[in-house]
Design an enzyme around this catalytic site. Structure first.
Site, PDB file in Angstrom:
ATOM      1  N   LYS A  18       0.488  -1.416  -0.070  1.00 22.84           N
ATOM      2  CA  LYS A  18      -0.159  -0.245   0.311  1.00 22.84           C
ATOM      3  C   LYS A  18       0.737   1.415   0.021  1.00 22.84           C
ATOM      4  CE  LYS A  18      -2.302  -0.703   3.952  1.00 22.84           C
ATOM      5  NZ  LYS A  18      -1.977  -2.296   3.626  1.00 22.84           N
ATOM      6  N   ARG A  91     -10.373   0.366   8.401  1.00 23.18           N
ATOM      7  CA  ARG A  91     -10.040  -1.248   8.625  1.00 23.18           C
ATOM      8  C   ARG A  91     -11.528  -1.494   9.541  1.00 23.18           C
ATOM      9  NH1 ARG A  91      -4.137   0.401   8.557  1.00 23.18           N
ATOM     10  NH2 ARG A  91      -3.224  -1.310   8.574  1.00 23.18           N
ATOM     11  N   ARG A 125      11.628  -5.354   5.553  1.00 22.58           N
ATOM     12  CA  ARG A 125      11.540  -3.812   5.121  1.00 22.58           C
ATOM     13  C   ARG A 125      12.447  -3.384   6.399  1.00 22.58           C
ATOM     14  NH1 ARG A 125       4.970  -2.590   5.461  1.00 22.58           N
ATOM     15  NH2 ARG A 125       5.363  -3.596   7.796  1.00 22.58           N
ATOM     16  N   ARG A 158      10.125  -1.414  11.555  1.00 23.72           N
ATOM     17  CA  ARG A 158       9.593  -0.443  12.695  1.00 23.72           C
ATOM     18  C   ARG A 158       9.173  -2.054  13.474  1.00 23.72           C
ATOM     19  NH1 ARG A 158       4.155   0.393   8.463  1.00 23.72           N
ATOM     20  NH2 ARG A 158       3.138  -1.360  10.369  1.00 23.72           N
ATOM     21  N   ARG A 169      -1.244  -9.780  12.910  1.00 23.52           N
ATOM     22  CA  ARG A 169      -1.784  -8.131  11.918  1.00 23.52           C
ATOM     23  C   ARG A 169      -2.759  -8.855  11.186  1.00 23.52           C
ATOM     24  NH1 ARG A 169       3.595  -5.397  10.347  1.00 23.52           N
ATOM     25  NH2 ARG A 169       2.884  -4.183   9.231  1.00 23.52           N
TER      26      ARG A 169
HETATM   27  P1  AP5 Z   1       4.524  -1.394   2.026  1.00 24.34           P
HETATM   28  O1  AP5 Z   1       4.335  -0.670   0.559  1.00 24.34           O
HETATM   29  O2  AP5 Z   1       5.432  -0.980   2.646  1.00 24.34           O
HETATM   30  O3  AP5 Z   1       3.257  -2.809   2.253  1.00 24.34           O
HETATM   31  P2  AP5 Z   1       2.226  -1.871   3.660  1.00 24.34           P
HETATM   32  O4  AP5 Z   1       0.699  -2.814   2.261  1.00 24.34           O
HETATM   33  O5  AP5 Z   1       1.717  -0.399   3.325  1.00 24.34           O
HETATM   34  O6  AP5 Z   1       2.012  -2.488   4.611  1.00 24.34           O
HETATM   35  P3  AP5 Z   1       2.219  -2.227   5.708  1.00 24.34           P
HETATM   36  O7  AP5 Z   1       2.630  -3.130   7.010  1.00 24.34           O
HETATM   37  O8  AP5 Z   1       2.727  -0.751   6.208  1.00 24.34           O
HETATM   38  O9  AP5 Z   1       0.839  -2.454   6.517  1.00 24.34           O
HETATM   39  P4  AP5 Z   1      -0.353  -2.283   7.069  1.00 24.34           P
HETATM   40  O10 AP5 Z   1      -1.833  -2.122   6.657  1.00 24.34           O
HETATM   41  O11 AP5 Z   1      -0.349  -3.369   8.733  1.00 24.34           O
HETATM   42  O12 AP5 Z   1       0.259  -0.858   8.537  1.00 24.34           O
HETATM   43  P5  AP5 Z   1       0.575   0.775   8.784  1.00 24.34           P
HETATM   44  O13 AP5 Z   1       1.399   1.072   9.146  1.00 24.34           O
HETATM   45  O14 AP5 Z   1      -0.986   1.032   8.173  1.00 24.34           O
HETATM   46  O15 AP5 Z   1       5.359  -2.671   1.378  1.00 24.34           O
HETATM   47  C1  AP5 Z   1       6.288  -4.324   2.017  1.00 24.34           C
HETATM   48  C2  AP5 Z   1       6.987  -4.077   1.513  1.00 24.34           C
HETATM   49  O16 AP5 Z   1       7.465  -5.041   0.683  1.00 24.34           O
HETATM   50  C3  AP5 Z   1       8.275  -3.497   1.726  1.00 24.34           C
HETATM   51  O17 AP5 Z   1       9.449  -3.705   2.274  1.00 24.34           O
HETATM   52  C4  AP5 Z   1       8.463  -2.794   0.156  1.00 24.34           C
HETATM   53  O18 AP5 Z   1       9.499  -2.534   0.107  1.00 24.34           O
HETATM   54  C5  AP5 Z   1       8.271  -4.465  -0.322  1.00 24.34           C
HETATM   55  N1  AP5 Z   1       8.476  -4.701  -1.760  1.00 24.34           N
HETATM   56  C6  AP5 Z   1       6.842  -4.153  -2.371  1.00 24.34           C
HETATM   57  N2  AP5 Z   1       6.657  -4.473  -3.053  1.00 24.34           N
HETATM   58  C7  AP5 Z   1       7.926  -5.438  -3.546  1.00 24.34           C
HETATM   59  C8  AP5 Z   1       7.716  -6.309  -4.481  1.00 24.34           C
HETATM   60  N3  AP5 Z   1       6.203  -6.209  -5.128  1.00 24.34           N
HETATM   61  N4  AP5 Z   1       8.262  -7.588  -4.481  1.00 24.34           N
HETATM   62  C9  AP5 Z   1       8.581  -7.692  -3.134  1.00 24.34           C
HETATM   63  N5  AP5 Z   1       9.434  -6.384  -2.441  1.00 24.34           N
HETATM   64  C10 AP5 Z   1       8.048  -5.799  -2.040  1.00 24.34           C
HETATM   65  O19 AP5 Z   1      -0.115   0.610  10.123  1.00 24.34           O
HETATM   66  C11 AP5 Z   1       0.553   0.009  11.094  1.00 24.34           C
HETATM   67  C12 AP5 Z   1      -0.243   0.045  12.611  1.00 24.34           C
HETATM   68  O20 AP5 Z   1      -0.807   0.782  12.805  1.00 24.34           O
HETATM   69  C13 AP5 Z   1      -1.500  -1.290  12.394  1.00 24.34           C
HETATM   70  O21 AP5 Z   1      -1.236  -2.805  12.610  1.00 24.34           O
HETATM   71  C14 AP5 Z   1      -2.188  -1.109  13.287  1.00 24.34           C
HETATM   72  O22 AP5 Z   1      -1.872  -1.384  14.493  1.00 24.34           O
HETATM   73  C15 AP5 Z   1      -2.582   0.589  13.194  1.00 24.34           C
HETATM   74  N6  AP5 Z   1      -3.262   1.423  12.516  1.00 24.34           N
HETATM   75  C16 AP5 Z   1      -3.150   2.267  11.496  1.00 24.34           C
HETATM   76  N7  AP5 Z   1      -4.532   2.143  10.732  1.00 24.34           N
HETATM   77  C17 AP5 Z   1      -4.998   1.769  11.370  1.00 24.34           C
HETATM   78  C18 AP5 Z   1      -7.077   1.544  12.010  1.00 24.34           C
HETATM   79  N8  AP5 Z   1      -7.566   2.881  11.092  1.00 24.34           N
HETATM   80  N9  AP5 Z   1      -7.630   1.523  12.542  1.00 24.34           N
HETATM   81  C19 AP5 Z   1      -6.944   0.646  13.413  1.00 24.34           C
HETATM   82  N10 AP5 Z   1      -5.969   0.781  13.850  1.00 24.34           N
HETATM   83  C20 AP5 Z   1      -5.280   1.429  12.853  1.00 24.34           C
HETATM   84 MG    MG Z   2       2.674   1.519   4.584  1.00 22.61          MG
END
Ligand code: AP5
Ligand code: MG
Length: 216
Positions: A18, A91, A125, A158, A169
């Protein structure tokens, strides 16, 4: 295109890409990118009241309570009601309904990436906390190991990227976030892109956004 209303949500399991795809959408379509996770990490690093609450949940792989998330996000988009890209919100169903009650949504992009790809990706990552820029040790390394390409600042892993926390997660995603996909499907807003490679998904997403939202 740059002045048109465009309210996009991007969804997908943790590690689906994402953040990676959002950076491309934000730059190609001049959309402000709002990542709920990046916002929470900024609050945590600044030690704010929200940050202290968020840290308790995120470090365990749990979702932050809906009430906190809804007010945080609605506050953040209130100044730019007509153009944004939301990553990581909504979410849960209550979050999706709260958003619908307050603003319209034009499209919801779903990155449909298999679980088997996820854990491997997250292990490698590295992120630049101030900007949210994302790297991968193997697949997308920075020019100089462990340093951000643009600022030369240190990259971090992270704290919630430990494999056990990632499994947690993924479970929460399947139980709490999948119903949000069904909700947008019923509203005819959901557009899914299936695959394992962001570089393959991106041209499809770009073509879709251009065809749906180019100037009338
Ligand atoms: P990346 O682009 O970082 O993936 P992402 O989908 O953004 O993953 P996140 O871990 O950020 O998603 P998340 O939804 O768990 O966490 P968030 O920060 O939103 O890519 C991942 C990795 O893969 C990178 O290293 C990238 O380089 C690599 N990659 C990408 N494409 C690739 C490819 N094609 N081939 C190889 N490698 C590749 O949320 C964190 C926490 O915050 C949550 O767990 C929750 O506790 C809280 N939170 C956030 N929003 C809410 C909400 N709305 N409600 C409640 N709690 C919330
Ligand atoms: Mg992200």
């Amino acid at each position: 295109m740059t002045s048109r209303v465009l309210r996009v949500i991007i969804m997908g399991p943790p590690g689906a890409g994402k953040g990676t795809i959002s950076s491309r959408i934000a730059s190609a379509f001049k959309l402000p990118h709002l990542s709920s996770g990046d916002l929470l990490r900024t609050h945590i690093s600044q030690g704010t009241h929200i940050g202290r609450e968020a840290k308790r949940y995120t470090s365990e792989g749990l979702l932050v309570p809906d009430q906190t998330m809804v007010s945080l996000i609605l506050d953040s988009i209130s100044g730019s009601e007509l153009r944004w890209l939301l990553d990581g919100f909504p979410r849960t169903l209550p979050q999706a309904k709260a958003l619908s009650e307050n603003v319209g949504v034009d499209t919801v992009i779903n990155l449909d990436v298999p679980d088997s790809t996820i854990i491997d990706r997250i292990k490698g990552r590295r992120v630049h906390l101030p900007s949210g820029r994302v790297y991968h040790d193997e697949y997308n390394p920075p020019k100089v190991a462990r340093l951000d390409d643009h600022t030369g600042e240190e990259l971090i892993q992270r704290p919630d990227d430990h494999p056990d926390t990632v499994r947690e997660r993924l479970q929460h995603y399947n139980s709490q976030t999948r119903p949000v996909l069904d909700y947008y499907e019923k509203l005819n807003l959901l557009r899914s892109f299936t695959g394992t490679e962001s570089d393959v998904l991106w041209p499809q997403i770009e073509t879709f956004l251009h065809s749906e939202f180019s100037t009338e």
